[in-house]
Design a protein around this motif. Structure first.
Motif, PDB file in Angstrom:
ATOM      1  N   PRO A 189       0.847  -1.198   0.000  1.00 48.92           N
ATOM      2  CA  PRO A 189       0.000   0.000   0.000  1.00 48.92           C
ATOM      3  C   PRO A 189       0.883   1.249   0.000  1.00 48.92           C
ATOM      4  CG  PRO A 189       0.132  -0.942   2.203  1.00 48.92           C
ATOM      5  CD  PRO A 189       0.849  -1.893   1.289  1.00 48.92           C
ATOM      6  N   ALA A 190       0.293   2.393  -0.302  1.00 50.94           N
ATOM      7  CA  ALA A 190       1.056   3.655  -0.254  1.00 50.94           C
ATOM      8  C   ALA A 190       1.579   3.844   1.167  1.00 50.94           C
ATOM      9  CB  ALA A 190       0.159   4.807  -0.656  1.00 50.94           C
ATOM     10  N   HIS A 191       2.850   4.200   1.277  1.00 49.45           N
ATOM     11  CA  HIS A 191       3.444   4.345   2.609  1.00 49.45           C
ATOM     12  C   HIS A 191       4.398   5.540   2.625  1.00 49.45           C
ATOM     13  CE1 HIS A 191       7.082   2.148   1.069  1.00 49.45           C
ATOM     14  NE2 HIS A 191       6.163   1.582   0.308  1.00 49.45           N
ATOM     15  N   LYS A 192       4.352   6.284   3.721  1.00 51.28           N
ATOM     16  CA  LYS A 192       5.188   7.480   3.861  1.00 51.28           C
ATOM     17  C   LYS A 192       6.495   7.185   4.588  1.00 51.28           C
ATOM     18  CE  LYS A 192       1.347  10.746   3.769  1.00 51.28           C
ATOM     19  NZ  LYS A 192       0.609  11.796   4.504  1.00 51.28           N
ATOM     20  N   TYR A 218      11.363   1.746   0.314  1.00 55.87           N
ATOM     21  CA  TYR A 218      11.241   3.149   0.698  1.00 55.87           C
ATOM     22  C   TYR A 218       9.916   3.726   0.186  1.00 55.87           C
ATOM     23  CZ  TYR A 218      15.989   2.539   2.246  1.00 55.87           C
ATOM     24  OH  TYR A 218      17.099   2.077   2.904  1.00 55.87           O
ATOM     25  N   PRO A 219       9.529   4.936   0.640  1.00 52.67           N
ATOM     26  CA  PRO A 219       8.195   5.464   0.329  1.00 52.67           C
ATOM     27  C   PRO A 219       7.803   5.479  -1.145  1.00 52.67           C
ATOM     28  CG  PRO A 219       9.157   6.754   2.069  1.00 52.67           C
ATOM     29  CD  PRO A 219      10.221   5.769   1.633  1.00 52.67           C
ATOM     30  N   ASN A 220       8.724   5.644  -2.067  1.00 49.92           N
ATOM     31  CA  ASN A 220       8.349   5.669  -3.491  1.00 49.92           C
ATOM     32  C   ASN A 220       8.425   4.286  -4.134  1.00 49.92           C
ATOM     33  OD1 ASN A 220      11.149   5.511  -3.388  1.00 49.92           O
ATOM     34  ND2 ASN A 220      11.415   6.604  -5.324  1.00 49.92           N
ATOM     35  N   GLU A 221       8.603   3.231  -3.328  1.00 50.32           N
ATOM     36  CA  GLU A 221       8.727   1.859  -3.849  1.00 50.32           C
ATOM     37  C   GLU A 221       7.535   1.019  -3.366  1.00 50.32           C
ATOM     38  OE1 GLU A 221      13.602   1.598  -3.989  1.00 50.32           O
ATOM     39  OE2 GLU A 221      12.579   1.187  -2.089  1.00 50.32           O
TER      40      GLU A 221
END
Length: 201
Positions: free
Chosen positions: A73-76, A128-131
């Motif tokens: 899922p999207a993650h910061k 990482y957040p963009n992966e």
């Protein structure tokens, strides 16, 4: 409270803590490559991966390559994908970013320890957040199994700490058994205790 009861409650706390450690949701798909001819480029284009609800993926005793796709899922914050207590001879991990570029880790039990993303006894990889897309390629002479756990970085540290406590508890019990058998051998002179000590060692 007896020593046995205290040990029992410590082990129970560790086990329950691990079982209910907060994990992130993820969409997981798999493909068993019986010909062993798939590459990361062909597997990305392959539409035959099968969705599974299982977090513990098991291909059994097979010489095939087990491909696993994990859609995070999207993650910061960084996310850690851990393969829990698995013995995999060859394990390749491809972590894709949003521009479709990827980092690769070629690791496994038959490769040197420094090839691991996280220098840990469990196979762990950081996204990482963009992966958001991760592919795993697993091949082994024995059973091919990938018990997956997906945590935030903070939860991973808690999970790893609990695992280390359980590991050192096991080592401590084994050391006591080794010492006891050596002492029995020295006092009773029975060879069976020496065999037990060697077995534990």
């Amino acid at each position: 409270m007896t020593l046995f009861k205290k040990l029992f409650f410590i082990i129970l706390t560790i086990a329950v803590g691990n079982a209910f450690a907060e994990e992130l949701p993820a969409k997981i798909s798999t493909l068993l490559d019986s010909v062993n001819n798939q590459t990361i480029h062909t597997i990305v284009a392959n539409k035959n991966l099968v969705f599974t609800n299982e977090r513990s993926i098991n291909a059994g005793y097979s010489k095939s390559t087990l491909w696993t796709k994990i859609e995070l899922p999207a993650h910061k914050l960084p996310v850690v994908i851990t393969i829990e207590n698995a013995h995999v001879d060859f394990l390749d991990c491809y972590i894709f970013d949003q521009q479709n570029k990827f980092r690769v880790y070629e690791t496994g039990d038959l490769r040197i320890f420094s090839t691991r993303d996280v220098k840990n006894n469990l196979f762990s990889f950081i996204a990482y957040p963009n992966e958001n897309i991760v592919y795993l390629s697993a091949k082994s002479e024995g059973a091919v199994a990938l018990p997956l756990r997906i945590h935030t970085l903070e939860e991973f540290f808690i999970y790893d700490r609990d695992n280390q406590i359980a590991f050192w508890l096991f080592i401590g019990i084994a050391f006591i058994a080794l010492l006891a058998n050596i002492l029995f051998y020295l006092s009773l002179k029975e060879k069976s205790h020496l065999y037990y000590a060697l077995y534990v060692l």
